[in-house]
Design a protein around this motif. Structure first.
Motif, mmCIF file in Angstrom:
data_model
loop_
_atom_site.group_PDB
_atom_site.id
_atom_site.type_symbol
_atom_site.label_atom_id
_atom_site.label_comp_id
_atom_site.label_asym_id
_atom_site.label_seq_id
_atom_site.Cartn_x
_atom_site.Cartn_y
_atom_site.Cartn_z
ATOM 1 N N SER A 186 0.828 -1.211 0.000
ATOM 2 C CA SER A 186 0.000 0.000 0.000
ATOM 3 C C SER A 186 0.860 1.257 0.000
ATOM 4 N N ARG A 187 2.054 1.169 0.525
ATOM 5 C CA ARG A 187 3.040 2.239 0.431
ATOM 6 C C ARG A 187 4.418 1.591 0.505
ATOM 7 N N ARG A 188 5.423 2.289 -0.031
ATOM 8 C CA ARG A 188 6.767 1.732 -0.003
ATOM 9 C C ARG A 188 7.244 1.682 1.454
ATOM 10 N N PRO A 189 7.595 0.507 1.959
ATOM 11 C CA PRO A 189 8.006 0.416 3.363
ATOM 12 C C PRO A 189 9.379 1.036 3.594
ATOM 13 N N VAL A 190 9.534 1.635 4.775
ATOM 14 C CA VAL A 190 10.798 2.264 5.136
ATOM 15 C C VAL A 190 11.073 2.054 6.619
ATOM 16 N N TRP A 191 12.300 1.708 6.918
ATOM 17 C CA TRP A 191 12.827 1.744 8.273
ATOM 18 C C TRP A 191 14.310 2.044 8.126
ATOM 19 N N MET A 192 14.989 2.366 9.209
ATOM 20 C CA MET A 192 16.402 2.710 9.122
ATOM 21 C C MET A 192 17.189 2.012 10.210
ATOM 22 N N MET A 193 18.304 1.449 9.800
ATOM 23 C CA MET A 193 19.207 0.869 10.786
ATOM 24 C C MET A 193 19.662 1.950 11.759
ATOM 25 N N ARG A 194 19.719 1.579 13.047
ATOM 26 C CA ARG A 194 20.030 2.498 14.143
ATOM 27 C C ARG A 194 18.989 3.604 14.280
ATOM 28 N N GLN A 195 17.761 3.361 13.816
ATOM 29 C CA GLN A 195 16.716 4.374 14.010
ATOM 30 C C GLN A 195 16.375 4.520 15.493
ATOM 31 N N ALA A 196 16.601 3.456 16.254
ATOM 32 C CA ALA A 196 16.392 3.518 17.707
ATOM 33 C C ALA A 196 17.730 3.828 18.357
ATOM 34 N N ASP A 222 6.755 7.285 12.062
ATOM 35 C CA ASP A 222 5.789 6.480 11.310
ATOM 36 C C ASP A 222 6.517 5.428 10.479
ATOM 37 N N ALA A 223 7.417 4.704 11.116
ATOM 38 C CA ALA A 223 8.172 3.653 10.438
ATOM 39 C C ALA A 223 7.280 2.456 10.155
ATOM 40 N N ASP A 224 7.594 1.749 9.084
ATOM 41 C CA ASP A 224 6.868 0.525 8.750
ATOM 42 C C ASP A 224 7.431 -0.687 9.481
ATOM 43 N N ALA A 225 8.578 -0.512 10.116
ATOM 44 C CA ALA A 225 9.184 -1.603 10.877
ATOM 45 C C ALA A 225 9.928 -1.047 12.073
ATOM 46 N N ALA A 250 12.362 12.295 5.722
ATOM 47 C CA ALA A 250 12.759 11.266 4.760
ATOM 48 C C ALA A 250 11.719 10.161 4.686
ATOM 49 N N PHE A 251 11.192 9.745 5.835
ATOM 50 C CA PHE A 251 10.157 8.708 5.845
ATOM 51 C C PHE A 251 8.927 9.196 5.072
ATOM 52 N N ALA A 252 8.539 10.450 5.301
ATOM 53 C CA ALA A 252 7.377 11.003 4.602
ATOM 54 C C ALA A 252 7.613 11.057 3.097
ATOM 55 N N GLU A 253 8.830 11.431 2.694
ATOM 56 C CA GLU A 253 9.163 11.467 1.253
ATOM 57 C C GLU A 253 9.025 10.082 0.637
#
Length: 381
Positions: free
Chosen positions: A43-53, A91-94, A374-377
Motif C-alpha cells: 500500500s506504500r513503499r516500506p521504510v525503516w532505518m538501521m540504528r533508528q532507535a 511512522d516507520a513501517d518496521a 525522509a520517511f514522509a518522502e
C-alpha cells in the motif's frame, strides 16, 4: 511470553516452537514490509532505518541517562520503549529490536562491555583452541529479558508495522572476540584465519549455535522478520568469504528458514560479495550506499542465475546516512533517486520488491526531524 521450545540449534525447530512463533506474530499479512518482502505491491513503499532507535533521538538519550548500553538491552522496559520510540516519531513501517550484536555473548557469560566512543570490548580476547573450548554458548533461559521486551513491543505496534529481530553473523562476532574489540583492519582476525584455519573453523563452529539460538528465541517470541548483520565481511576477499564465512551464515539461514519470516542479510563495503551473501540463503539482500540499487540487484541476479540458485525476492537500502545531514531538498532528491533505482531493479526483473533503508546506520548527530521528513518522502512516492 514463553521461552523457546525448539530443540538444539543443530536440530530442526520443533513443531511446538514453530507453532509458538506463528501464534506470537501479530502483524497483518498486508503490512507494507511483508508485502514488499514477498514480492507483492504494498500500500506504500516500506521504510525503516538501521540504528533508528538510538542516539539521534533526545527521548532515547533522556531514557538512557545513567544506564549502560548493555544494561539497557537486558531491561525489558527499556528495550521495548527504545525500540518503539522511532516508530512513533517517524511512522516507520518496521521496528528494529533494540539490542547489540554482542548481547548473546554477554547473556552466555562472556566478559564483554560496550565502551562509549569505542564499542564492544572483551576482557579476554579469544585466540587459542583453549579459549574457544571455554567460550560459552547461549541458552534460551539466559534470554528471558529479551523475550519479555519483545512482548512489550508487540503489544504496542500497529498491525501494519512489523518487528525485525537481528543477530550478528559469526564472522563479525569472531572479529570482536579475536581482536578484543573494534578494529580498523581486522589484522589479528585475518592472520589467525590464514595461519590457523582449524582454529578459525573451531571458533565459527562454536559461535554458530549461539547465533541460531538467539534468532530462534526472538522468532518464538514473535518477531516478524530478521536481519543477519555481517558488519565486517567487506574486509574479506571473495575467496576468503566463500571458504571461511559463507558455510556458517548459510547454516544460520537454513536453521531459521522453517519459521517462514522474511530474512535479510546485510554488510558494509560488500559490493563484491553481494552475490555470495545472497547465495547463503536470505530472502532480502541489503545494499550499502556505495552501489546503486539497480546495479546491485543486477549483479546479484546474474551471479545467482549463473549458479542455478534462488534470486532474493527484494532489495533493501540504500541512502547514505550523511545525506540526512544535508537539508530537506537534498534529502528529497536522494530519496527520489533511490526509489527510482529500486523501481528500475524491479522493472528489469532483478528484484521483486524494495524496502527503503539507509546504506548503514543513522548517525548520532542526525536531526530527528530530517529522518521524519525522509520517511514522509518515501511514503509519498
Amino acid at each position: 511470553m514463553t521461552l523457546p521450545t525448539s530443540a538444539s540449534p543443530d536440530a530442526n525447530p520443533t513443531d511446538a516452537g514453530l507453532a509458538a512463533a506463528a501464534a506470537a506474530r501479530r502483524a497483518a499479512p498486508d503490512a507494507p514490509f511483508l508485502v514488499a518482502a514477498a514480492g507483492g505491491t504494498p500500500s506504500r513503499r516500506p521504510v525503516w532505518m538501521m540504528r533508528q532507535a538510538g542516539r539521534s533521538l533526545p527521548e532515547y538519550r533522556e531514557l538512557r541517562a545513567g544506564v549502560e548500553m548493555l544494561d539497557s538491552c537486558f531491561r525489558p522496559d527499556l528495550l521495548s520503549e527504545i525500540t518503539l520510540q522511532p516508530v512513533r516519531r517517524h511512522d516507520a513501517d518496521a521496528a528494529i529490536l533494540f539490542s547489540d550484536i554482542v548481547v548473546p555473548l554477554k547473556a552466555a557469560g562472556v566478559a564483554v562491555d560496550i565502551v562509549p566512543g569505542r564499542g564492544p570490548v572483551l576482557e579476554h580476547p579469544v585466540r587459542t583452541p583453549a579459549d574457544i573450548a571455554a567460550l560459552p554458548t547461549v541458552e534460551p533461559g539466559q534470554l528471558e529479558s529479551v523475550v519479555e521486551g519483545i512482548g512489550g513491543v508487540l503489544d504496542e505496534l500497529r498491525d501494519d508495522q512489523v518487528l525485525i529481530g537481528f543477530a550478528g553473523a559469526p564472522f563479525t562476532l569472531a572479529s570482536y572476540l579475536i581482536e578484543g574489540g573494534p578494529s580498523k583492519n581486522h589484522g589479528i582476525t585475518k592472520s589467525l584465519m590464514y595461519s590457523e584455519p582449524q582454529t578459525w573453523h573451531a571458533l565459527m563452529e562454536r559461535l554458530t549455535p549461539t547465533v541460531i539460538t538467539f534468532l530462534r528465541t526472538q522468532l518464538e517470541a514473535g518477531i516478524d522478520a530478521l536481519q543477519l548483520f555481517d558488519s565486517w565481511a567487506g574486509f574479506l576477499s571473495l575467496k576468503d568469504y566463500r571458504e571461511f564465512v559463507a558455510p556458517y551464515s548459510q547454516r544460520i539461514f537454513d536453521a531459521v528458514r522453517p519459521y517462514g519470516v522474511p530474512m535479510i542479510h546485510f554488510g558494509v563495503n560488500t559490493a563484491e560479495l553481494l552475490g555470495e551473501m545472497a547465495a547463503v540463503g536470505p530472502d532480502i539482500i541489503g545494499v550499502d550506499w556505495k552501489t546503486p540499487l539497480d546495479v546491485a540487484a543486477a549483479r546479484v541476479t546474474a551471479d545467482l542465475r549463473d549458479r542455478g540458485l534462488r534470486v532474493p525476492r527484494a532489495i533493501q537500502g540504500n541512502l547514505d546516512p550523511a545525506v540526512l545531514l544535508a537539508g530537506p531538498e537534498v534529502i528529497a532528491g536522494h530519496v527520489r533517486r533511490i526509489c527510482a533505482e529500486g523501481d528500475a531493479a524491479i522493472a528489469a526483473g532483478n528484484a521483486t520488491g524494495h524496502i527503503f533503508n539507509l546504506g548503514h546506520g543513522v548517525l548520532p548527530e542526525t536531526d530527528p526531524d530530517a529522518i521524519t521528513r525522509a520517511f514522509a518522502e518515501v511514503h509519498a512516492l
